[in-house]
Scaffold this motif. Structure first.
Motif, PDB file in Angstrom:
ATOM      1  N   PRO A  68      30.325  42.797  43.085  1.00 58.16           N
ATOM      2  CA  PRO A  68      30.139  43.022  41.653  1.00 58.16           C
ATOM      3  C   PRO A  68      30.598  44.398  41.196  1.00 58.16           C
ATOM      4  CG  PRO A  68      28.060  43.285  42.792  1.00 58.16           C
ATOM      5  CD  PRO A  68      29.058  42.827  43.824  1.00 58.16           C
ATOM      6  N   ASN A  69      30.874  45.287  42.144  1.00 55.82           N
ATOM      7  CA  ASN A  69      31.185  46.664  41.781  1.00 55.82           C
ATOM      8  C   ASN A  69      32.575  47.076  42.271  1.00 55.82           C
ATOM      9  OD1 ASN A  69      28.507  47.186  40.575  1.00 55.82           O
ATOM     10  ND2 ASN A  69      27.791  46.865  42.656  1.00 55.82           N
ATOM     11  N   GLY A  70      32.703  47.429  43.544  1.00 53.03           N
ATOM     12  CA  GLY A  70      33.987  47.910  44.043  1.00 53.03           C
ATOM     13  C   GLY A  70      35.118  46.913  43.907  1.00 53.03           C
ATOM     14  N   SER A  71      34.859  45.658  44.216  1.00 53.83           N
ATOM     15  CA  SER A  71      35.890  44.630  44.128  1.00 53.83           C
ATOM     16  C   SER A  71      36.328  44.424  42.683  1.00 53.83           C
ATOM     17  CB  SER A  71      35.370  43.317  44.714  1.00 53.83           C
ATOM     18  OG  SER A  71      36.356  42.320  44.680  1.00 53.83           O
ATOM     19  N   ALA A  72      35.353  44.301  41.785  1.00 55.03           N
ATOM     20  CA  ALA A  72      35.667  44.073  40.375  1.00 55.03           C
ATOM     21  C   ALA A  72      36.438  45.250  39.778  1.00 55.03           C
ATOM     22  CB  ALA A  72      34.371  43.836  39.596  1.00 55.03           C
ATOM     23  N   ILE A  73      36.043  46.466  40.133  1.00 57.13           N
ATOM     24  CA  ILE A  73      36.737  47.654  39.622  1.00 57.13           C
ATOM     25  C   ILE A  73      38.163  47.704  40.151  1.00 57.13           C
ATOM     26  CG2 ILE A  73      36.791  50.182  39.724  1.00 57.13           C
ATOM     27  CD1 ILE A  73      33.701  50.088  39.636  1.00 57.13           C
TER      28      ILE A  73
END
Length: 252
Positions: A107-112
């Motif tokens: 939800p964080n590093g991948s999405a960014i």
């Protein structure tokens, strides 16, 4: 947005989460995404093993279809993983065996990372494991006098979806920035210099601080202490994962 919030007068910038990432990474030569206790440590582990990583949204219903279309293994959540199944845990990836392609939702590093692919020239993933390698690669492949570098601490989310700054991501971003300083890289913004200083405060004690911080304590309490230990392996990762149209591959 007020243009000063882009930190554009500085060659090296630092900010938090998706909004901060977009603010500082627009037009950057390199965007560095840091998500220490999940995505980027798992990404570093996979890259060292020669696994191509495809970032993907967290809990997307079509993730199994996407993985099948790309002939990839889908990493499941830690709590959902059966024995021997590959999850977002770096320990499970290290034990994965013959996996060649891995869909790694986050939800964080991948999405960014996916979001920045359209606004930054190059996107790479960094963690404490490969922070020195990422800084070495930037210093080798880019001109310190002209290149713009955006380092993003992914952070976590509160239950209402708002950003929860996660200190482990500050340390991971700071490790990259401190290593750039060691290369005499100029032009750090005050925000970037602060992150570098934050890492230097815990340098040499990464494991104990990761275990003690909120995110690390949560993982240890859930039975994933090995993931925290792996996340603290400063410099153990030698590969720089670079986002291409095929997923994250080793940077040249």
């Amino acid at each position: 947005m007020n243009p000063v919030l882009h930190q554009s007068p500085y060659g090296v910038r630092f900010d938090w989460g998706p909004a901060g990432a977009r603010a500082i990474a627009a037009g950057a030569d390199v965007a560095v995404v840091v998500d220490v206790l999940s995505f980027s440590t798992s990404l570093s582990m996979a890259a060292d093993l020669g696994i191509v990583v495809l970032p993907y949204p967290w809990e997307a219903e079509d993730a199994p279809t996407y993985a099948a279309q790309n002939r990839a293994v889908l990493a499941v959540g830690r709590s959902a993983a059966a024995a021997g199944e590959v999850s977002v845990s770096p320990a499970s990836i290290r034990a994965a065996g013959s996996v060649e392609r891995l869909v790694l939702p986050s939800p964080n590093g991948s999405a960014i990372s996916v979001d920045l692919a359209s606004i930054a020239t190059t996107v790479v993933g960094a963690s404490l494991r490969n922070a020195p390698a990422v800084a070495d690669w930037i210093a080798r492949e880019h001109d310190a006098e002209t290149a713009s570098i955006a380092v993003v601490a992914a952070g976590e989310r509160w239950a209402d979806g708002s950003l929860r700054p996660a200190i482990e991501d500050l340390w991971g971003a700071g490790a990259v920035l401190a290593a750039l300083e060691d290369h005499d890289w100029p032009g750090l913004s005050p925000e970037a210099a602060m992150a570098a200083d934050a890492y230097r405060l815990i340098e040499g004690r990464e494991e104990s601080h990761l275990k003690a911080c909120a995110g690390g304590s949560e993982l240890v309490g859930a039975g994933h202490a090995e993931d925290v230990v792996l996340a603290a392996e400063i410099g153990a990762g030698r590969t720089v994962p670079l986002l291409s149209d095929r997923g994250f591959i080793p940077a040249p």
